[in-house]
Design an enzyme around this catalytic site. Structure first.
Site, PDB file in Angstrom:
ATOM      1  N   GLY A 212       6.809  -8.733 -24.490  1.00 23.99           N
ATOM      2  CA  GLY A 212       7.558  -7.729 -25.247  1.00 23.99           C
ATOM      3  C   GLY A 212       6.973  -6.338 -25.188  1.00 23.99           C
ATOM      4  N   SER A 213       7.040  -5.659 -26.321  1.00 25.22           N
ATOM      5  CA  SER A 213       6.724  -4.233 -26.423  1.00 25.22           C
ATOM      6  C   SER A 213       5.287  -3.896 -26.034  1.00 25.22           C
ATOM      7  CB  SER A 213       6.981  -3.786 -27.855  1.00 25.22           C
ATOM      8  OG  SER A 213       6.292  -2.600 -28.147  1.00 25.22           O
ATOM      9  N   SER A 214       5.104  -2.651 -25.590  1.00 24.63           N
ATOM     10  CA  SER A 214       3.769  -2.149 -25.276  1.00 24.63           C
ATOM     11  C   SER A 214       2.962  -1.876 -26.539  1.00 24.63           C
ATOM     12  CB  SER A 214       3.872  -0.884 -24.444  1.00 24.63           C
ATOM     13  OG  SER A 214       4.601   0.105 -25.152  1.00 24.63           O
TER      14      SER A 214
END
Lengths: 146, 427
Positions: free
Chosen positions: A70-72
């Site tokens: 998922g997200s950084s």
């Protein structure tokens, strides 16, 4: 896990990522975990809508999982969990990506990866796990042997 | 330590260039070793996060912005002075739109904290683009350029559409890279790791951004972090379609690189996209997969009364602002609903000049910059049911806010805002 194995300690060897020695109860998932948008860093609870651990917290647990997705914001959210005292006690993961490597480093909890056997096949939630983040040695006592 | 250092990197690590750069190098070495990287590469293009608006971080701002930078951008407990950036660096999306009265009211001093951070880090060289889409407002790296970018939707765009090279970095690694110009030479920096692994045959026409979003969302679950090569009924790929596609694939899986032969620069043909790699698996996306994905994206939605419609994830282009204004022109947002449209600050300026902002505001909608509902956690008070045109936002918003979420076309979303009712569906 068979009865014959259940009374003995199982030892896994992996690559040491973050140092330190801790022991605790395992929380195991075969699903990768999202950081930002996937956990509440104040409580260590998984919040992703269809995740099998949804509603469960990894706080003070030995988290055994495939790795990060998922997200950084992954590392930042596990960093925040550490500052909120809600981080896992240790992390054992099987797939390295940049999110996972950086996340493990900034969480500061002992972390091990690249095992000689797949910890996701061997460790179950509730097992007692000792993690040596300096040598990469992980000792497992099965729940039914405790 | 097993990562090899150049003389300059050794000097940085030894503190010859100051305490902050020493801490930065210490973090980068720990990170490179965790990855198993053999060396660093030089980068002059960093996209990260410096400012603060998240309430959890507020305590750290009491000790000044250097305390924020040390803890959150360098993973250093010791507070060090923030030096000027060495690499070209820009700020990504932030926590609040300071011009929004609703957000100001709901978030207390968050807007002031954010502005203080902009001033502090801006002066030290961080370009305050304040968007998840830096490539829309001037940061367009060239093919082969080594970058250190955060923001999964920007990373996948940077690698796939621009042909520049970045892994998905984090707040700490981008902070460290901005003052050392170093990032581990690993993953997508290495040409051999950029070749296709999976062939994806798209059997249904994929044209509108809703369809590109669904294709990306389905694909992320299927390939996780592998490199898909798309072939088939892809209608006129464009910046906004690839923006929505990549953002979705990066949310459901972790796709950081894909190829669309004939469109993206490292794939002139399907064969070129694999460059000798064996095709590990061929996947098919047809009507069944499309329907299943639509149902997954709408799985949290039950009530047809929509309180809040959000457009602009990733941040809208000027073309998308035009589309919203055109669909909304002469209509009114229902008293029982709300419409918020998100775009980069620089594009809002153009939208203002074009009169798009005025059309949207006259209809009762709002145009916001700098943030989005998933990042800011701000929605109109009492929101229980949302509607979005973005698969990425549909993935995150229900998890973060607990609200139900409908997913559909821009037109379905605008209709929902005007009538207060969701009438969208798969067509």
């Amino acid at each position: 896990m068979t009865e014959t194995l259940s009374n003995a300690k199982i030892v896994l060897h992996g690559r040491a990522i973050v140092g330190g020695i801790v022991e605790g109860e395992a929380l195991v998932t075969k699903e990768a975990i999202s950081g930002w948008g996937g956990i509440d860093p104040r409580t260590g609870t998984v919040i992703e809508t269809r995740h099998e651990l949804r509603g469960q917290s990894f706080k003070d647990k030995v988290l055994v999982f495939p790795g990060a997705k998922g997200s950084s914001g992954w590392s930042h959210y596990f960093h925040l969990a550490r500052l909120s005292s809600a981080a896992p006690k240790a992390m054992l993961y099987t797939k390295t990506n940049t999110k996972m490597a950086l996340g493990a480093v900034v969480t500061h909890a002992p972390a091990v990866t690249d095992f000689d056997r797949d910890p996701l096949d061997i460790i179950e939630t509730g097992d007692w796990v000792k993690v040596d983040g300096d040598t990469g040695i992980v000792e497992i006592t099965k729940r039914n042997a405790r | 330590m097993s990562v090899k250092l150049t003389d300059h990197e050794k000097a940085l690590a030894d503190g010859v260039h100051g305490k902050a750069k020493q801490k930065a190098m210490d973090l980068l070495i720990r990170y490179a070793d965790a990855l198993g990287a053999e060396r660093f590469c030089e980068t002059n293009n960093v996209a990260g996060v410096w400012t603060v608006s998240n309430p959890i971080l507020r305590d750290y701002t009491r000790n000044g912005m250097d305390a924020v930078f040390s803890e959150f951008n360098l993973d250093s407990r010791e507070v060090v002075e923030t030096p000027h950036t060495e690499a070209y660096s820009c700020q990504l999306i932030q926590g609040v739109d300071p011009a929004s009265p609703e957000m100001r009211e709901a978030t207390g001093d968050a807007a002031d904290l954010q502005k203080a951070g902009e001033a502090y880090f801006g002066k030290r060289g961080v370009a305050m683009f304040s968007t998840c889409t830096p490539y829309q407002v001037g940061n367009v790296p060239v093919m082969g350029e080594h970058c250190a970018w955060m923001e999964s939707s920007a990373v996948v765009y940077c690698n796939s559409v621009l042909g520049a090279r970045t892994n998905t970095e984090g707040r700490e690694s981008t902070g460290a890279a901005s003052i050392t110009k170093r990032i581990p030479y690993w993953g997508y920096h290495i040409p051999e790791n950029r070749r296709g692994t999976h062939l994806v045959e798209v059997d249904v026409d994929t044209d509108d951004i809703m369809d590109w979003g669904m294709l990306g969302y389905w694909l992320g679950w299927e390939v996780e972090e592998d490199i898909p090569v798309l072939n088939g009924k892809l209608i006129s790929p464009s910046m906004i379609k690839l923006k929505h596609f990549g953002a979705a694939a990066a949310s459901s899986g972790g796709v950081e690189m894909y190829h669309v032969p004939g469109t993206t620069p490292e794939a002139r043909s399907v064969e070129d996209a694999f460059s000798g790699n064996r095709i590990r698996k061929t996947l098919r996306y047809g009507a069944t997969e499309r329907r299943k994905t639509y149902e997954d994206l709408n799985s949290t939605a039950k009530d047809s009364a929509v309180d809040f419609v959000m457009l602009g994830c990733p941040h809208n282009s000027i073309e998308q602002m035009s589309r919203v204004a055109r669909v909304l022109d002469g209509r009114k947002v229902s008293a029982s609903s709300a419409l918020w449209v998100f775009t980069p600050r620089a594009i809002k300026d153009v939208s203002d000049r074009n009169g798009f902002t005025e059309i949207i505001e006259k209809a009762g909608g709002r145009v916001y910059v700098d943030t989005c509902p998933a990042i800011s956690r701000q929605m109109p008070k009492g929101t229980k049911v949302t509607a979005v045109d973005s698969a990425k936002q549909a993935h995150y918003l229900p998890a973060i806010t607990g609200a139900q979420c409908w997913f559909g076309t821009v037109e379905d979303c605008v209709d929902a805002a005007v009538t207060g009712q969701w009438k969208g569906g798969l067509r």
